[in-house]
Design a protein around this motif. Structure first.
Motif, PDB file in Angstrom:
ATOM      1  N   ILE A   1       0.876  -1.165  -0.054  1.00 62.58           N
ATOM      2  CA  ILE A   1       0.068   0.000  -0.116  1.00 62.58           C
ATOM      3  C   ILE A   1       0.738   1.249   0.025  1.00 62.58           C
ATOM      4  O   ILE A   1       1.861   1.220   0.731  1.00 62.58           O
ATOM      5  N   ALA A   2       0.660   2.191  -0.978  1.00 59.71           N
ATOM      6  CA  ALA A   2       1.440   3.367  -0.978  1.00 59.71           C
ATOM      7  C   ALA A   2       1.615   4.060   0.286  1.00 59.71           C
ATOM      8  O   ALA A   2       0.409   4.265   0.839  1.00 59.71           O
ATOM      9  N   PRO A   3       2.646   4.445   0.723  1.00 52.97           N
ATOM     10  CA  PRO A   3       3.003   5.081   2.058  1.00 52.97           C
ATOM     11  C   PRO A   3       2.012   6.365   2.061  1.00 52.97           C
ATOM     12  O   PRO A   3       1.537   6.586   3.314  1.00 52.97           O
ATOM     13  N   ALA A   4       1.957   6.968   1.136  1.00 55.72           N
ATOM     14  CA  ALA A   4       0.900   8.383   1.313  1.00 55.72           C
ATOM     15  C   ALA A   4      -0.246   7.983   1.717  1.00 55.72           C
ATOM     16  O   ALA A   4      -1.219   8.919   2.089  1.00 55.72           O
ATOM     17  N   LEU A   5      -0.821   6.740   1.492  1.00 53.44           N
ATOM     18  CA  LEU A   5      -2.053   6.315   1.750  1.00 53.44           C
ATOM     19  C   LEU A   5      -2.436   5.528   3.107  1.00 53.44           C
ATOM     20  O   LEU A   5      -3.385   5.435   3.634  1.00 53.44           O
ATOM     21  N   HIS A   6      -1.289   5.250   3.784  1.00 55.87           N
ATOM     22  CA  HIS A   6      -1.318   4.759   5.006  1.00 55.87           C
ATOM     23  C   HIS A   6      -1.622   5.815   6.177  1.00 55.87           C
ATOM     24  O   HIS A   6      -1.189   6.821   6.343  1.00 55.87           O
ATOM     25  N   GLY A   7      -2.752   5.215   6.934  1.00 54.85           N
ATOM     26  CA  GLY A   7      -3.451   6.117   7.888  1.00 54.85           C
ATOM     27  C   GLY A   7      -4.194   7.095   7.360  1.00 54.85           C
ATOM     28  O   GLY A   7      -4.895   7.904   7.920  1.00 54.85           O
ATOM     29  N   ARG A   8      -4.887   6.876   6.066  1.00 50.87           N
ATOM     30  CA  ARG A   8      -5.774   7.787   5.368  1.00 50.87           C
ATOM     31  C   ARG A   8      -7.104   7.290   5.013  1.00 50.87           C
ATOM     32  O   ARG A   8      -6.995   5.980   4.927  1.00 50.87           O
ATOM     33  N   PRO A   9      -7.952   8.125   4.860  1.00 56.38           N
ATOM     34  CA  PRO A   9      -9.374   7.339   4.213  1.00 56.38           C
ATOM     35  C   PRO A   9      -8.870   7.011   2.923  1.00 56.38           C
ATOM     36  O   PRO A   9      -8.582   7.654   2.039  1.00 56.38           O
ATOM     37  N   ALA A  10      -9.197   5.659   2.761  1.00 58.99           N
ATOM     38  CA  ALA A  10      -8.966   5.153   1.361  1.00 58.99           C
ATOM     39  C   ALA A  10      -9.807   3.760   0.996  1.00 58.99           C
ATOM     40  O   ALA A  10     -10.809   3.685   1.844  1.00 58.99           O
ATOM     41  N   GLN A  11      -9.877   3.468  -0.196  1.00 61.90           N
ATOM     42  CA  GLN A  11     -10.781   2.361  -0.520  1.00 61.90           C
ATOM     43  C   GLN A  11      -9.833   1.466  -1.378  1.00 61.90           C
ATOM     44  O   GLN A  11      -8.660   1.977  -2.463  1.00 61.90           O
ATOM     45  N   ALA A  12     -10.036   0.203  -1.542  1.00 56.13           N
ATOM     46  CA  ALA A  12      -9.297  -0.742  -2.263  1.00 56.13           C
ATOM     47  C   ALA A  12     -10.336  -1.548  -3.288  1.00 56.13           C
ATOM     48  O   ALA A  12     -11.474  -1.733  -3.088  1.00 56.13           O
TER      49      ALA A  12
END
Length: 240
Positions: free
Chosen positions: A216-227
């Motif tokens: 998972i891209a580090p920029a998305l770690h701990g952020r609101p996201a969808q897979a």
């Protein structure tokens, strides 16, 4: 003292559902095992504690390497609880420790095929698909706990701890921090998605395709996201 026989205790039984993974090896078993080794190397805990059904329906009885295939799976820590799609009388399976068959299992998210006669009838309209209600979990899912809902979406109003797992036939929605494993689209729903208010997942999987935390891209770690799946590839996008 009374000699009357004591009443027999009442036997109580409860049902419990478990998610079993189905592995369907293809010909060129050596290559297939190398692919399995690569997946295990990427996610060493993926098969840990998971019951596995081995479906040999894509193989013939004289497939090269079949005799040693089952022991090779056991060496890799794959826990096989049942075998289907093969005849135990095949000579290559003579030395296999054939597990006792489990009955009553069903495929998750079964797809109903349209009736051929009805499809050809003039003016016949296809019936709308039946959608199962979402399973709503109020509160957190703690480490070691698992939630299984093969017929529809799972909605968690809380967080999912590391070591916990959610498995859904549809999409997974986590209105908190997702630290554990989320498995969506169990029955072949490639359009299923995994949503998290805070994405810190250990593993994400949709229709058999998966991604581990390190991918998972580090920029998305701990952020609101969808897979989601795009061209048979797992991708994670921001929800902002």
């Amino acid at each position: 003292m009374s000699d009357a026989p004591r009443p027999l205790p009442r036997i109580r039984a409860r049902g419990r559902s478990f998610l079993a993974l189905v592995l369907s090896p293809e010909t060129e078993l050596d290559d297939w095992l190398r692919g399995l080794d690569a997946q295990i190397a990427r996610s060493p805990s993926f098969f840990v504690g998971k019951p596995v059904i081995l479906d040999l329906g894509l193989l013939s009885g004289d497939a090269e390497g079949l005799a040693s295939f089952y022991p090779a799976l056991l060496e890799r820590g794959v826990r096989v609880i049942g075998i289907e799609g093969a005849d135990p009388a095949w000579p290559a399976l003579a030395e296999w420790d054939w597990p006792i068959a489990f009955e009553g299992g069903r495929a998750a998210g079964t797809v109903e095929l349209p009736d051929e006669d009805a499809a050809e009838a003039p003016g016949a309209a296809p019936a709308p698909p039946m959608s199962a209600p979402a399973l709503i979990v109020e509160g957190p899912i703690r480490s070691g706990q698992s939630v299984l809902h093969p017929e529809g979406d799972v909605v968690v109003v809380g967080s999912v701890a590391s070591g916990a797992e959610i498995s859904a036939g549809g999409s997974v929605h986590v209105y908190g921090t997702l630290r554990g494993r989320a498995i969506a689209g169990m029955g072949g729903q490639t359009g299923a998605r995994i949503f998290a208010a805070v994405m810190k997942a250990e593993l994400l999987a949709i229709d058999g395709y998966y991604m581990i935390a390190e991918e998972i891209a580090p920029a998305l770690h701990g952020r609101p996201a969808q897979a989601m799946l795009e061209d048979d590839t797992m991708v994670v996008r921001s929800l902002n």
